[in-house]
Design an enzyme around this catalytic site. Structure first.
Site, PDB file in Angstrom:
ATOM      1  N   ARG A 177      54.641  69.844  -5.289  1.00 45.36           N
ATOM      2  CA  ARG A 177      54.403  71.139  -5.914  1.00 45.36           C
ATOM      3  C   ARG A 177      55.287  71.237  -7.145  1.00 45.36           C
ATOM      4  NH1 ARG A 177      50.433  71.378  -3.518  1.00 45.36           N
ATOM      5  NH2 ARG A 177      49.659  72.921  -2.023  1.00 45.36           N
ATOM      6  N   ASP A 233      52.020  65.008 -10.877  1.00 47.91           N
ATOM      7  CA  ASP A 233      50.651  65.446 -10.596  1.00 47.91           C
ATOM      8  C   ASP A 233      50.589  66.968 -10.543  1.00 47.91           C
ATOM      9  OD1 ASP A 233      47.900  64.920  -9.913  1.00 47.91           O
ATOM     10  OD2 ASP A 233      48.368  65.500  -7.843  1.00 47.91           O
ATOM     11  N   GLU A 254      51.073  75.422 -13.537  1.00 42.59           N
ATOM     12  CA  GLU A 254      49.836  74.671 -13.771  1.00 42.59           C
ATOM     13  C   GLU A 254      48.579  75.529 -13.715  1.00 42.59           C
ATOM     14  OE1 GLU A 254      50.171  71.881 -10.428  1.00 42.59           O
ATOM     15  OE2 GLU A 254      48.630  72.992  -9.332  1.00 42.59           O
ATOM     16  N   HIS A 296      46.823  67.605 -10.832  1.00 41.64           N
ATOM     17  CA  HIS A 296      46.758  67.930  -9.399  1.00 41.64           C
ATOM     18  C   HIS A 296      45.552  67.254  -8.743  1.00 41.64           C
ATOM     19  CE1 HIS A 296      48.444  71.058  -6.457  1.00 41.64           C
ATOM     20  NE2 HIS A 296      47.865  70.101  -5.762  1.00 41.64           N
TER      21      HIS A 296
HETATM   22  P1  NAD Z   1      54.559  68.222   5.773  1.00 44.30           P
HETATM   23  O1  NAD Z   1      54.718  69.648   6.166  1.00 44.30           O
HETATM   24  O2  NAD Z   1      53.879  67.291   6.721  1.00 44.30           O
HETATM   25  O3  NAD Z   1      56.012  67.599   5.468  1.00 44.30           O
HETATM   26  C1  NAD Z   1      56.961  68.214   4.670  1.00 44.30           C
HETATM   27  C2  NAD Z   1      58.315  67.626   5.036  1.00 44.30           C
HETATM   28  O4  NAD Z   1      59.281  68.137   4.120  1.00 44.30           O
HETATM   29  C3  NAD Z   1      58.783  68.005   6.456  1.00 44.30           C
HETATM   30  O5  NAD Z   1      59.138  66.844   7.181  1.00 44.30           O
HETATM   31  C4  NAD Z   1      60.001  68.889   6.195  1.00 44.30           C
HETATM   32  O6  NAD Z   1      60.997  68.769   7.205  1.00 44.30           O
HETATM   33  C5  NAD Z   1      60.469  68.343   4.852  1.00 44.30           C
HETATM   34  N1  NAD Z   1      61.381  69.229   4.148  1.00 44.30           N
HETATM   35  C6  NAD Z   1      61.422  70.577   4.148  1.00 44.30           C
HETATM   36  N2  NAD Z   1      62.454  71.014   3.403  1.00 44.30           N
HETATM   37  C7  NAD Z   1      63.060  69.904   2.913  1.00 44.30           C
HETATM   38  C8  NAD Z   1      64.204  69.696   2.087  1.00 44.30           C
HETATM   39  N3  NAD Z   1      64.907  70.728   1.608  1.00 44.30           N
HETATM   40  N4  NAD Z   1      64.546  68.427   1.785  1.00 44.30           N
HETATM   41  C9  NAD Z   1      63.858  67.372   2.273  1.00 44.30           C
HETATM   42  N5  NAD Z   1      62.771  67.512   3.083  1.00 44.30           N
HETATM   43  C10 NAD Z   1      62.392  68.767   3.387  1.00 44.30           C
HETATM   44  O7  NAD Z   1      53.872  68.229   4.356  1.00 44.30           O
HETATM   45  P2  NAD Z   1      52.896  67.119   3.733  1.00 44.30           P
HETATM   46  O8  NAD Z   1      51.528  67.323   4.257  1.00 44.30           O
HETATM   47  O9  NAD Z   1      53.558  65.794   3.839  1.00 44.30           O
HETATM   48  O10 NAD Z   1      52.878  67.602   2.207  1.00 44.30           O
HETATM   49  C11 NAD Z   1      54.006  67.432   1.363  1.00 44.30           C
HETATM   50  C12 NAD Z   1      53.754  68.137   0.054  1.00 44.30           C
HETATM   51  O11 NAD Z   1      52.634  67.574  -0.621  1.00 44.30           O
HETATM   52  C13 NAD Z   1      53.471  69.630   0.158  1.00 44.30           C
HETATM   53  O12 NAD Z   1      54.240  70.294  -0.825  1.00 44.30           O
HETATM   54  C14 NAD Z   1      52.053  69.775  -0.229  1.00 44.30           C
HETATM   55  O13 NAD Z   1      51.823  71.028  -0.803  1.00 44.30           O
HETATM   56  C15 NAD Z   1      51.901  68.627  -1.211  1.00 44.30           C
HETATM   57  N6  NAD Z   1      50.512  68.186  -1.395  1.00 44.30           N
HETATM   58  C16 NAD Z   1      50.094  67.866  -2.647  1.00 44.30           C
HETATM   59  C17 NAD Z   1      48.780  67.430  -2.842  1.00 44.30           C
HETATM   60  C18 NAD Z   1      48.260  67.035  -4.209  1.00 44.30           C
HETATM   61  O14 NAD Z   1      47.033  66.914  -4.384  1.00 44.30           O
HETATM   62  N7  NAD Z   1      49.099  66.791  -5.200  1.00 44.30           N
HETATM   63  C19 NAD Z   1      47.909  67.353  -1.757  1.00 44.30           C
HETATM   64  C20 NAD Z   1      48.375  67.671  -0.487  1.00 44.30           C
HETATM   65  C21 NAD Z   1      49.697  68.106  -0.311  1.00 44.30           C
END
Ligand code: NAD
Length: 332
Positions: free
Chosen positions: A236, A260, A265, A297
């Site tokens: 994000r 990305d 955005e 994105h």
């Molecule tokens: P998820 O919820 O499975 O995992 C997130 C992880 O981050 C968890 O293990 C959590 O403990 C950890 N976390 C929380 N706070 C933290 C901190 N301060 N420091 C380190 N780690 C921390 O999420 P996910 O499905 O793996 O998604 C991750 C990110 O990817 C999200 O922000 C999501 O919005 C983004 N995403 C982007 C796209 C894209 O198209 N660019 C698509 C899907 C998801």
């Protein structure tokens, strides 16, 4: 059940129509993003379906409530754009798609890393112009490099697996909730974020955007990174303080960046802005760096992901209507 689907492109319409078994849902596809001015378009709909850049704050939710909307179905995993407390207060149920294809984002992240390191994008443009010089295209091997992952949920874990298993990189991770799967995937954790920042040659962000992670990459954390580090963000935009990033790029502290996502955005992404002057000077400055590679994105955008998003969204809405709840409900 009538569903107003905001921020839709053709690929959303195709996948949602394909998932709509028995025509249970009656979609109204709306190109505009949901916000205070477009909320009225949801009149006469029981549900609203939104994506990452729609605005669903308390004021928008109040409007939707007055229009009779009962359900919000997010076509994504993140829900930072929805005021969950306001939704609960108004009796609007919110559902999301917790995991549609972490592989899609993990694979894209590694591709972005390779692009930034090996400069595929510059080579592509150069060769098309008939310029076959290799000067300026020097990269380095991922093999043996220390790659730091901030966040090892679904996407971070898979990214780590590809990098550790596929490239034999030295993958290290920081997550307040470490996963036992990391060891099986060939990588381990450091105890503190600072340790990760200090040791990594490449850093990739995989944590969600929350109050505590907003601007996790700032002047202070950038300063702790190695000079010449490469930064990748497919999570994000709000995880990075863009002003701080620009300062680090100008000083040469950061060697290159792959993004990305961008914190503001929503004014540009998912639309053709090519005939529009970029009014956001910070965004324009970011795009102007020779060593910043940006996509709009796109990391989620695979056939598999779209199909999973549509199937889960269909099931969420059907269950909400018929059972009053669903497996993917999001609560404050
Ligand atoms: P998820 O919820 O499975 O995992 C997130 C992880 O981050 C968890 O293990 C959590 O403990 C950890 N976390 C929380 N706070 C933290 C901190 N301060 N420091 C380190 N780690 C921390 O999420 P996910 O499905 O793996 O998604 C991750 C990110 O990817 C999200 O922000 C999501 O919005 C983004 N995403 C982007 C796209 C894209 O198209 N660019 C698509 C899907 C998801």
């Amino acid at each position: 059940m009538k569903v107003a689907v905001f921020g839709t492109r053709k690929y959303d319409q195709d996948s949602l129509n394909a998932a709509n078994q028995g025509g249970f849902l009656k979609f109204t596809f709306i190109e505009a993003l949901l916000d205070q001015t477009t909320a009225i378009l949801a009149a006469d709909h029981e549900a609203v379906c939104i994506f990452v850049n729609d605005i669903c704050n308390a004021a928008v939710l109040e409007s939707l409530h007055h229009l009779g909307v009962k359900f919000i179905a997010l076509r994504c995993a993140g829900f930072n754009n929805v005021d969950l407390e306001a939704a609960a207060r108004l009796g609007i149920q919110v559902a999301r798609v917790p995991a549609y294809s972490p592989e899609a984002v993990a694979e894209f992240t590694v591709g972005m890393m390779m692009t930034v390191v090996r400069k595929y994008h510059k080579a592509y443009a150069r060769v098309r112009e008939g310029n076959f010089l290799l000067d300026g295209l020097l990269g380095f091997n991922l093999h043996g490099k220390t790659i730091g992952l901030i966040g090892t949920g679904k996407i971070g874990l898979l990214t780590g697996r590809i990098l550790a298993r596929g490239f034999n990189a030295n993958v290290i991770a920081y997550d307040p909730y470490p996963s036992p799967l990391a060891q099986e995937y060939g990588f381990g954790y450091v105890d503190t974020l600072d340790e990760l920042l200090e040791k990594s040659d490449i850093i990739s962000l995989h944590c969600p955007l929350t109050d505590s992670t907003k601007y996790i990459i700032n002047d202070d954390t950038l300063g702790k990174m190695k000079r010449g580090v490469i930064l990748i963000n497919t999570s994000r935009g709000g995880l990075i303080d863009t002003y701080a990033l620009i300062r680090a790029l100008k000083s040469g502290h950061i060697a290159a960046v792959g993004l990305d996502v961008y914190e503001r955005e929503s004014s540009y992404f998912f639309a053709d802005s090519s005939a529009k002057v970029i009014a956001d000077d910070t965004f324009a400055r970011l795009l102007s760096f020779y060593n910043v590679f940006m996509t709009g994105h796109q990391a989620f955008l695979t056939e598999e992901a779209l199909s999973n998003i549509a199937d889960t969204t269909f099931k969420n809405l059907k269950d909400l209507k018929e059972k009053g709840t669903c497996d993917c409900i999001v609560k404050a």
